[in-house]
Motif scaffolding. Structure first.
Motif, mmCIF file in Angstrom:
data_model
loop_
_atom_site.group_PDB
_atom_site.id
_atom_site.type_symbol
_atom_site.label_atom_id
_atom_site.label_comp_id
_atom_site.label_asym_id
_atom_site.label_seq_id
_atom_site.Cartn_x
_atom_site.Cartn_y
_atom_site.Cartn_z
ATOM 1 N N PRO A 109 0.839 -1.055 -0.115
ATOM 2 C CA PRO A 109 -0.026 -0.078 0.143
ATOM 3 C C PRO A 109 0.707 1.201 0.006
ATOM 4 O O PRO A 109 0.340 2.393 -0.301
ATOM 5 N N THR A 110 2.052 1.250 0.159
ATOM 6 C CA THR A 110 3.030 2.352 0.136
ATOM 7 C C THR A 110 3.719 2.553 -1.290
ATOM 8 O O THR A 110 4.624 3.543 -1.212
ATOM 9 N N ASN A 111 3.402 1.853 -2.186
ATOM 10 C CA ASN A 111 4.126 1.866 -3.548
ATOM 11 C C ASN A 111 3.376 2.685 -4.181
ATOM 12 O O ASN A 111 2.236 2.411 -4.706
ATOM 13 N N HIS A 112 3.989 3.985 -4.672
ATOM 14 C CA HIS A 112 3.184 4.861 -5.590
ATOM 15 C C HIS A 112 2.946 4.667 -6.635
ATOM 16 O O HIS A 112 2.044 5.001 -7.548
ATOM 17 N N ALA A 155 5.126 9.173 -2.279
ATOM 18 C CA ALA A 155 6.119 9.373 -3.301
ATOM 19 C C ALA A 155 7.219 10.143 -2.999
ATOM 20 O O ALA A 155 6.929 10.951 -1.825
ATOM 21 N N PRO A 156 8.374 9.820 -3.238
ATOM 22 C CA PRO A 156 9.631 10.230 -2.607
ATOM 23 C C PRO A 156 9.835 11.795 -2.970
ATOM 24 O O PRO A 156 10.449 12.423 -2.196
ATOM 25 N N GLU A 157 8.991 12.086 -3.796
ATOM 26 C CA GLU A 157 9.216 13.486 -4.483
ATOM 27 C C GLU A 157 7.837 13.715 -5.207
ATOM 28 O O GLU A 157 7.104 12.931 -5.566
ATOM 29 N N VAL A 191 3.589 12.712 -12.797
ATOM 30 C CA VAL A 191 2.720 11.954 -13.610
ATOM 31 C C VAL A 191 1.361 11.694 -12.502
ATOM 32 O O VAL A 191 0.379 11.311 -13.061
ATOM 33 N N ILE A 192 1.567 11.859 -11.398
ATOM 34 C CA ILE A 192 0.385 11.513 -10.166
ATOM 35 C C ILE A 192 -0.349 13.232 -10.615
ATOM 36 O O ILE A 192 -1.636 12.999 -10.431
#
Length: 610
Positions: A237-240, A270-272, A276-277
């Protein structure tokens, strides 16, 4: 030594924690044993603790600095640590190979480091040599496949990943890598079959479910892909990446609240900030009618590295709402003809600012814009094909046509004040076409379009073949007009034969490249029945009633159920994601029958000033 042998046996069998305990027991008795330090470090790396692994492997090297495997495993551990440079990995592998030039792991890691340094020919030579000398070693095939895939050679990469699955069938990573290569190579059917077989072996692997979801989405089989996208997120669940895949499935299916929820979850982990999001979130907002939020994020489409949108470059600044009186602005399309026509309806709003407006367009659209908006300057788009840098700078600002929505279409009510139809057509030419249709004075005229010229698999499912479309031509005492651009003689002959009324095709009208003539012929029609192509866009743009069979695309519908805000005379006959295009034909026929019961040529006559 007995414990060392037993620990090594455990390690080879994959029972790493048992091996780890034995190595620790050995080191309590013999803390300076280099082999025990080295192998305990390898255990820590295998269990996912690379920093701890580094401590033991480096200690082993201090105790015995002439062992090539120590350096090879140090390089492998370094590669697991974020921030490790390929230069440092390369240096360690070179030390290992200076001690033993045949050590396979060091050669693999050396080639990987070289590929990261873009020394591709050297890396490729090492992988090829490894494969020739050690044809049963799967890592060489896998890493060579990754090199090929990262350099766009997806077809070739898939072959090497396939070999990996044969040599190492118990490693799900091999199947995942193969699926990614097949996906990029558009080998979608093969990918379906291979992924389903892989899931029989690894039914709980979320990465495999994710790849299958992506593959099904690319084929517009979103309804089938959604359960796999959901499973992938449940597992991770934490994979963007997986959250975005889930979001685009919900977007496509019209479950937009769930899409927005997935995108916001992706933003949170997301790390940054990722374009795309934001881009996909903008589409979800637009699709559910939150126009201001959607337009404000929509420019992210230019920032996504995987975008297929035309991203032009300019020396002049992008317009962001600054006063334009006495200034000039250059508009340009980043999509196709349909998007240009739709967005061009906002040009009258822009002209009210007092700006000098320049519009750069493909040649076939220029006359329509020039005739409809005589105040503007229309010219051919000019930019470097490689850098995308604009050739002209004779303006103060530039703006993509689509992005005018950010300023002029922020609410549904803003469409009501816009001029509709915004475009004008050649009435004289239209009347000349009408004069060539026998019985046009009393018969209804129905324009027809059933497919695109682009019949790629992910698009073709929304279009119809001529036989599938033919029930629309079952009505008598009607004039059917071919508006299908690039239609072929066999299609036209079939429809002419099955039509219960006249089927008219004008050989002297180029429906693809002569948009002025195509628009004039369209404006002769009382109704257009069309797929989701420029035939429908032209009908909508010129205010001709249209039944458009299509999915409910966010940028078209903007939160409306059936009537796009852009085109009040258009009605959408929806192709849902779990339907085939042919499934809507009975609905088209039923609606057409009801429309014919109330046919009145008055609207057409008024349009043609007759």
């Amino acid at each position: 030594m007995e414990k060392m042998h037993k620990a090594l046996a455990y390690q080879k069998q994959g029972e790493t924690e048992k091996a780890q305990r034995l190595y620790k027991q050995v080191l309590k008795k013999v803390p300076n044993n280099p082999d025990a330090n080295h192998l305990l470090g390898v255990c820590y790396r295998q269990l996912g603790f690379p920093k701890r692994a580094m401590e033991y492997i480096q200690k082993a090297i201090k105790l015995a600095d002439d062992r090539a495997p120590f350096y090879a495993n140090l390089a492998r551990t370094m590669s697991d640590l974020p921030g490790t440079t390929p230069e440092s990995t390369l240096a360690v592998t070179q030390k290992a190979l200076s001690l033993d030039p045949n050590i396979i792991e060091a050669q693999n890691l050396q080639a990987i480091a070289l590929s990261k340094l873009e020394r591709l020919e050297e890396a490729e030579e090492i992988f090829q040599r490894l494969i020739v000398r050690h044809p049963e070693h799967p890592d060489a095939y896998r890493n060579y496949g990754i090199l090929l895939r990262d350099n766009g050679k997806h077809d070739k990469a898939a072959v090497f990943f396939f070999k990996c699955t044969q040599l190492d069938p118990d490693n799900p990573e091999n199947y995942i890598q193969r699926a990614r290569a097949r996906h990029e190579a558009n080998q979608l059917k093969e990918n379906d079959a291979e992924l389903n077989k892989a899931l029989e072996l690894f039914p709980d692997n979320g990465d495999l479910h994710h790849e299958l979801a992506r593959n099904l989405f690319k084929q517009s089989r979103t309804f089938e892909g959604l359960p796999h996208a959901e499973f992938a997120v449940e597992q991770d669940p934490t994979n963007h990446h997986k959250l975005v895949t889930l979001g685009v499935h919900h977007n496509s299916l019209g479950t937009l609240r769930q899409a927005i929820k997935a995108y916001k979850a992706a933003q949170a982990v997301a790390p940054e900030p990722l374009p795309v999001i934001d881009w996909n979130l903008s589409l979800a907002y637009l699709g559910c009618g939150k126009l201001a939020s959607g337009w404000d994020l929509h420019r992210a489409r230019f920032l996504d590295t995987n975008t297929t949108t035309l991203c032009r470059e300019f020396d002049k600044p992008e317009w962001n709402g600054e006063p334009l009186a006495g200034k000039s602005i250059m508009l340009w399309p980043d999509q196709g003809l349909g998007d240009a026509l739709r967005s061009g309806t906002m040009i009258p709003d822009l002209l009210e600012t007092g700006a000098h407006v320049i519009v750069e367009l493909v040649a076939k659209a220029q006359k329509i814009f020039a005739d409809s908006f005589p105040e503007i300057e229309v010219r051919t788009a000019a930019f470097d094909q490689v850098t995308k840098m604009a050739a002209h700078d004779d303006y103060d600002y530039h703006c993509a046509l689509t992005d005018l929505g950010k300023f002029y279409r922020r609410t549904p009510d803003s469409f009501k004040v816009g001029k509709y139809p915004a475009y004008v057509f050649n009435q004289s030419k239209a009347r000349s076409y009408l004069a060539r249709m026998d019985g046009a004075e009393r018969k209804p005229i129905i324009g027809l379009g059933w497919r695109s010229k682009n019949l790629a698999e992910n698009r073709a499912r929304y279009y119809l073949s001529a036989p599938e479309f033919s029930p629309v031509l079952e009505f008598e005492d009607v004039i059917y007009v071919n508006l299908q651009y690039l239609s072929i003689e066999r299609e036209r002959a079939f429809l002419k034969e099955v039509a219960k009324s006249d089927f008219v095709h004008f050989d002297d009208v180029d429906l693809f490249d002569d948009i002025e003539s195509a628009a004039a012929l369209t404006c002769c029609c009382d109704l257009v029945v069309s797929a989701n192509v420029s035939v429908a866009e032209i009908a909508g743009a010129f205010g001709v009633p249209c039944m458009r069979f299509a999915p409910k695309e966010a940028i078209l519908m903007l939160g409306q159920e059936e009537v796009p805000l852009w085109y009040p005379t258009t009605r959408i006959v929806e192709i849902k994601e779990d339907m085939r295009a042919v499934d809507v034909v009975p609905e088209l026929v039923a609606r057409l029958g009801k429309w014919l019961e109330n046919f009145d040529p008055a609207e057409r006559n008024a349009r043609l000033a007759r």
